[in-house]
Write a protein that holds these residues in place. Structure first.
Motif, mmCIF file in Angstrom:
data_model
loop_
_atom_site.group_PDB
_atom_site.id
_atom_site.type_symbol
_atom_site.label_atom_id
_atom_site.label_comp_id
_atom_site.label_asym_id
_atom_site.label_seq_id
_atom_site.Cartn_x
_atom_site.Cartn_y
_atom_site.Cartn_z
ATOM 1 N N ALA A 1 17.400 -34.009 17.315
ATOM 2 C CA ALA A 1 17.898 -35.324 17.747
ATOM 3 C C ALA A 1 17.793 -35.694 19.243
ATOM 4 O O ALA A 1 17.677 -36.516 19.841
ATOM 5 N N GLU A 2 18.406 -34.684 19.998
ATOM 6 C CA GLU A 2 18.747 -34.585 21.457
ATOM 7 C C GLU A 2 17.278 -34.729 22.167
ATOM 8 O O GLU A 2 17.137 -35.454 23.196
ATOM 9 N N GLU A 3 16.229 -34.001 21.520
ATOM 10 C CA GLU A 3 14.945 -33.964 21.944
ATOM 11 C C GLU A 3 14.190 -35.139 21.849
ATOM 12 O O GLU A 3 13.695 -35.886 22.853
ATOM 13 N N VAL A 4 14.581 -35.924 20.272
ATOM 14 C CA VAL A 4 14.002 -37.210 20.300
ATOM 15 C C VAL A 4 14.522 -38.383 21.267
ATOM 16 O O VAL A 4 13.714 -39.091 21.870
ATOM 17 N N LEU B 1 14.276 -42.226 25.693
ATOM 18 C CA LEU B 1 14.361 -42.816 27.068
ATOM 19 C C LEU B 1 13.269 -42.580 28.100
ATOM 20 O O LEU B 1 13.244 -43.465 28.676
ATOM 21 N N LEU B 2 12.750 -41.433 27.901
ATOM 22 C CA LEU B 2 11.399 -41.320 28.768
ATOM 23 C C LEU B 2 10.541 -42.428 28.401
ATOM 24 O O LEU B 2 9.808 -43.043 29.513
ATOM 25 N N ARG C 1 21.641 -47.381 35.196
ATOM 26 C CA ARG C 1 22.493 -48.656 34.267
ATOM 27 C C ARG C 1 22.026 -48.660 33.037
ATOM 28 O O ARG C 1 22.919 -48.817 31.977
ATOM 29 N N LEU C 2 20.804 -49.018 32.726
ATOM 30 C CA LEU C 2 20.032 -49.185 31.423
ATOM 31 C C LEU C 2 20.644 -47.938 30.775
ATOM 32 O O LEU C 2 21.063 -47.949 29.448
ATOM 33 N N TYR C 3 20.589 -46.788 31.158
ATOM 34 C CA TYR C 3 20.581 -45.582 30.397
ATOM 35 C C TYR C 3 22.137 -45.506 29.745
ATOM 36 O O TYR C 3 22.426 -45.204 28.441
#
Length: 220
Positions: free
Chosen positions: A68-71, A76-77, A45-47
């Motif tokens: 940008a996707e990697e960062v 998020l991790l 839900r937070l995601y």
């Protein structure tokens, strides 16, 4: 407990398993508290709430979309692993998350720039130190010591420009990029350096008329 990140990515691709964000009683502080306890459903839900804003912040700093996707994934991790570090008294959840995202994005840009700068310094060093080799190529049948003296009479920036352009095989545009210098400045340094070398070689040839033929051919 394993990270739910891979599962979230898979769910995003299939369109399944995306719980409704912002359900009653599921404010961000409460969700983050449950994430800190290892609740994967709460992380889901937070995601849904933070992934878009995180990517937006990162994308404005990291221009390359793939990076940008990697960062974003790293951020998020980090939230999944470090949710317990959040302190409500220090501010709201979303600004806290976006601060982490911005810091990570800046770190990625700085790391990339540091790598470029390191490669540039190594390239310059590789083609500006071996002055003996430069002299041998310039004066294949002439006095090497004379050529070395002429090179030493140049300024450091003139030596670098000439070494990279004429003996490193780089175009003047590439020299400008390696040295971090405007192209017009590189052209001026190279021209002025060659004029000084020509004048020095010509003057030396006039002082030693018994052996100047090669120099006269080279300085025309």
């Amino acid at each position: 407990m394993t990270s739910p990140w891979r599962r979230r990515c898979s769910e995003d691709q299939t369109g399944q398993g995306r719980p409704e964000a912002g359900a009653p009683g599921q404010g961000l502080p409460a969700l983050l508290h449950r994430v800190a306890l290892g609740d994967e459903a709460a992380f889901g839900r937070l995601y849904d709430v933070i992934a878009g804003p995180v990517f937006g912040v990162v994308r404005r700093v990291v221009l390359d979309r793939a990076q940008a996707e990697e960062v974003t994934q790293e951020v998020l991790l980090e939230i999944w692993r470090g949710a317990a570090r959040y302190r409500p008294e220090r501010g709201q959840v979303l600004p806290w998350v976006l601060t982490i995202a911005h810091r990570r994005a800046v770190d990625r840009v700085r790391a990339a720039q540091a790598a470029v700068d390191r490669d540039r310094r190594e390239a310059v060093a590789a083609y500006t130190r071996p002055y003996d080799e430069v002299a041998e190529r310039v004066a294949a049948r002439a006095d090497q010591e004379l050529v070395r003296r002429c090179l030493r009479e140049l300024t450091e920036v003139q030596r670098q420009s000439i070494a990279l352009a004429y003996y490193g095989g780089y175009s003047q545009a590439q020299v400008a990029e390696l040295l971090g210098t405007p192209l017009g400045t590189v052209k001026t340094r190279t021209r002025d350096g060659l004029i000084r070398m020509r004048d020095a070689l010509t003057a030396e040839a006039r002082r030693a008329p018994g052996r100047p033929a090669a120099f006269r051919r080279r300085t025309v």
